[in-house]
Design a protein around this motif. Sequence first.
Motif, short mmCIF file in Angstrom:
data_model
loop_
_atom_site.label_atom_id
_atom_site.label_comp_id
_atom_site.label_asym_id
_atom_site.label_seq_id
_atom_site.Cartn_x
_atom_site.Cartn_y
_atom_site.Cartn_z
N VAL A 1 0.84 -1.19 0.00
CA VAL A 1 0.00 0.00 0.00
C VAL A 1 0.88 1.25 0.00
CG1 VAL A 1 -1.72 1.30 1.28
CG2 VAL A 1 -1.85 -1.18 1.20
N GLY A 2 0.72 2.07 -1.04
CA GLY A 2 1.44 3.33 -1.09
C GLY A 2 2.85 3.24 -1.62
N THR A 3 3.27 2.05 -2.11
CA THR A 3 4.62 1.91 -2.62
C THR A 3 4.84 2.87 -3.80
OG1 THR A 3 4.74 -0.40 -1.98
CG2 THR A 3 6.26 0.32 -3.67
N GLY A 4 5.93 3.63 -3.74
CA GLY A 4 6.26 4.55 -4.83
C GLY A 4 5.60 5.89 -4.73
N GLU B 1 -8.14 9.68 -17.28
CA GLU B 1 -8.59 8.29 -17.15
C GLU B 1 -8.15 7.71 -15.81
OE1 GLU B 1 -8.60 5.68 -20.92
OE2 GLU B 1 -6.96 7.10 -21.24
N ILE B 2 -6.92 8.00 -15.40
CA ILE B 2 -6.39 7.50 -14.14
C ILE B 2 -7.23 8.01 -12.96
CG2 ILE B 2 -4.43 7.62 -12.55
CD1 ILE B 2 -2.63 7.67 -15.06
N ILE B 3 -7.50 9.30 -12.96
CA ILE B 3 -8.25 9.91 -11.85
C ILE B 3 -9.68 9.38 -11.82
CG2 ILE B 3 -9.14 12.08 -10.94
CD1 ILE B 3 -6.63 13.44 -12.15
N ALA B 4 -10.30 9.25 -12.98
CA ALA B 4 -11.68 8.76 -13.03
C ALA B 4 -11.76 7.31 -12.55
CB ALA B 4 -12.22 8.88 -14.45
N PHE B 5 -10.81 6.48 -12.97
CA PHE B 5 -10.84 5.07 -12.58
C PHE B 5 -10.61 4.91 -11.08
CE2 PHE B 5 -9.11 0.85 -11.85
CZ PHE B 5 -9.90 0.05 -12.66
N SER B 6 -9.74 5.73 -10.52
CA SER B 6 -9.42 5.61 -9.10
C SER B 6 -10.58 6.03 -8.21
CB SER B 6 -8.19 6.48 -8.76
OG SER B 6 -8.52 7.86 -8.82
N GLY B 7 -11.46 6.90 -8.71
CA GLY B 7 -12.57 7.38 -7.90
C GLY B 7 -12.14 8.35 -6.82
N CYS B 8 -10.98 8.98 -7.01
CA CYS B 8 -10.44 9.90 -5.99
C CYS B 8 -10.44 11.34 -6.49
CB CYS B 8 -9.02 9.48 -5.60
SG CYS B 8 -8.91 7.83 -4.91
N GLU B 9 -11.38 11.68 -7.38
CA GLU B 9 -11.37 13.02 -7.99
C GLU B 9 -11.34 14.14 -6.95
OE1 GLU B 9 -13.98 10.51 -10.86
OE2 GLU B 9 -13.52 10.59 -8.71
N ARG B 10 -12.11 13.96 -5.87
CA ARG B 10 -12.24 15.03 -4.89
C ARG B 10 -10.93 15.28 -4.13
NH1 ARG B 10 -17.27 15.62 -0.64
NH2 ARG B 10 -16.83 17.77 0.01
N TYR B 11 -10.10 14.27 -4.05
CA TYR B 11 -8.89 14.37 -3.22
C TYR B 11 -7.61 14.38 -4.04
CZ TYR B 11 -12.23 13.02 0.39
OH TYR B 11 -13.31 12.97 1.22
N VAL B 12 -7.72 14.47 -5.36
CA VAL B 12 -6.54 14.31 -6.20
C VAL B 12 -5.51 15.42 -5.99
CG1 VAL B 12 -7.39 15.58 -8.24
CG2 VAL B 12 -5.83 13.62 -8.52
N ARG C 1 -5.31 5.01 -1.37
CA ARG C 1 -3.96 4.88 -1.93
C ARG C 1 -3.87 3.73 -2.92
NH1 ARG C 1 0.55 6.06 2.80
NH2 ARG C 1 -0.49 7.87 3.74
N VAL C 2 -4.49 2.61 -2.55
CA VAL C 2 -4.47 1.46 -3.45
C VAL C 2 -5.21 1.78 -4.74
CG1 VAL C 2 -5.39 -0.87 -3.77
CG2 VAL C 2 -4.12 -0.30 -1.71
N ARG C 3 -6.36 2.43 -4.63
CA ARG C 3 -7.12 2.81 -5.83
C ARG C 3 -6.26 3.64 -6.79
NH1 ARG C 3 -12.66 3.33 -6.39
NH2 ARG C 3 -13.93 2.08 -4.96
N LEU C 4 -5.62 4.67 -6.25
CA LEU C 4 -4.83 5.55 -7.11
C LEU C 4 -3.59 4.83 -7.63
CD1 LEU C 4 -4.63 8.36 -8.30
CD2 LEU C 4 -3.34 9.08 -6.28
N ALA C 5 -2.92 4.05 -6.76
CA ALA C 5 -1.72 3.35 -7.18
C ALA C 5 -2.02 2.33 -8.27
CB ALA C 5 -1.08 2.65 -5.98
N ALA D 1 -6.78 -6.53 -1.82
CA ALA D 1 -7.63 -6.92 -0.70
C ALA D 1 -7.98 -5.72 0.17
CB ALA D 1 -6.95 -7.99 0.14
N VAL D 2 -7.19 -4.65 0.10
CA VAL D 2 -7.46 -3.45 0.90
C VAL D 2 -8.65 -2.68 0.32
CG1 VAL D 2 -6.47 -1.28 1.74
CG2 VAL D 2 -5.05 -3.33 1.58
N GLY D 3 -8.85 -2.78 -0.98
CA GLY D 3 -9.94 -2.06 -1.62
C GLY D 3 -11.29 -2.68 -1.32
N ASP D 4 -12.35 -1.90 -1.58
CA ASP D 4 -13.69 -2.44 -1.36
C ASP D 4 -14.09 -3.36 -2.50
OD1 ASP D 4 -14.42 -0.72 -3.48
OD2 ASP D 4 -14.92 0.90 -2.08
N ALA D 5 -15.27 -4.00 -2.35
CA ALA D 5 -15.72 -5.00 -3.33
C ALA D 5 -15.89 -4.38 -4.72
CB ALA D 5 -17.03 -5.63 -2.86
#
Length: 410
Positions: free
Chosen positions: A115-118, A149-160, A172-176, A195-199
């Motif tokens: 989680v968060g590597t890199g 595309e990266i931001i949309a797929f991660s679902g972290c638009e509000r916090y990017v 972190r896993v979503r964005l990574a 496994a850290v991410g939701d279903a």
Amino acid sequence: MVILKAEHISKQYRLGLIGTGTLGDDLKRFWYRMRGKEDPFLKIGEVNDRSTTGASNYVWALQDINFEVAQGEVLGIIGKNGAGKSTLLKILSRVTAPTTGEIKTRGRIASLLEVGTGFHPELTGRENIYLNGAILGMTKAEIRHKEDEIIAFSGCERYVDTPVKRYSSGMRVRLAFAVAAFLEPDILVIDEVLAVGDAEFQKKAIGKMQDISKGEGRTVLFVSHDMGAIQSLCNRLIVLREGKVAFTGNVEDGINNYLNNIKSTESNYLNENCIVGIESLEFYNSNDIEAKSIIVGSKVKIKIKYKNPDFRSLSISIGFFDMFDNFKFSCRSDVVDKLFDSGFGEATLIIEKWPLSAGSYYYNLAVHDKSVMIQNVKEAGVLTVESGDFYGTGKLPGHKKAFYIDYKWI
């Protein structure tokens, strides 16, 4: 075309506070090297069994690993904790070097190992996208082309545009993962972190990995303890056991190899306040001969010896599960009557036509006094089922996932 090849990969670690060795060890290695001799510490060490105390300060996390991965292939790597999976992926990703052996690759490798590597915690999500892209050797224009595309797929638009240190582990896993997947690596290496991410995200990530391999012809190496994800995603499997390759081949056989090896009775529970419950369980075929395997559609007797010195009104249940931990069916004595009324004895469960298809299944046992559990035996044993003529047609049904039932239309 082979895109990744591992040749005789081994990794040795020294236990203790000084993980890289002592000055004396280094001088000994130098002296042997000056004389053109092999490193003396490569001849010592034990397998990496984390549950036992060893006699050597050196352990082999990996020993003589050899495999090839073709372009567009999804290779799954499974094994118990400590089997060497993460060490192998770190070597493949050039995070650490092997003690012996060589890795040959073609193209770019993107890794998602922890989680968060890199990611730099003080940089924003957007800045980390550009940082990771630069590490992968991409130009700023290429990264900008994929940014939305990266931001949309991660679902972290509000916090990017917020520093990553304020992200949850799931974010972190979503964005990574989005960065690793959309920056078009030739080889994508994923180590358990999904496994850290939701279903919802796990489903998206598995779909994206399928698109990467099948649609874009890129290679994926996937480590997970989720056998469902392994089964749906991978087309070949490696099973590691104590740092060695225990199996390589098709996914279903590999999962059975892994699960058959870890099924045990370590989780048995017996209430010490009363010496009561099941002493033994045996399977018998239609000829009343003890059997180690059952034929589909045949009559099965399960004989259970028990002890009940307190003459309590007890009931027993036996539940069957496939090797993926999917519940199949159970039989409970209290559905019909109370079998455990005597102090000691034997109860027999009769199944007229065995309904489960060919394969391996394990069973759990439980004894109850009303709603109180007296005995609970997890994974009490493994039963092998062989193909049989369930319907009396002269043909052996071959569907591996089938659940046969005795029915008729009127």
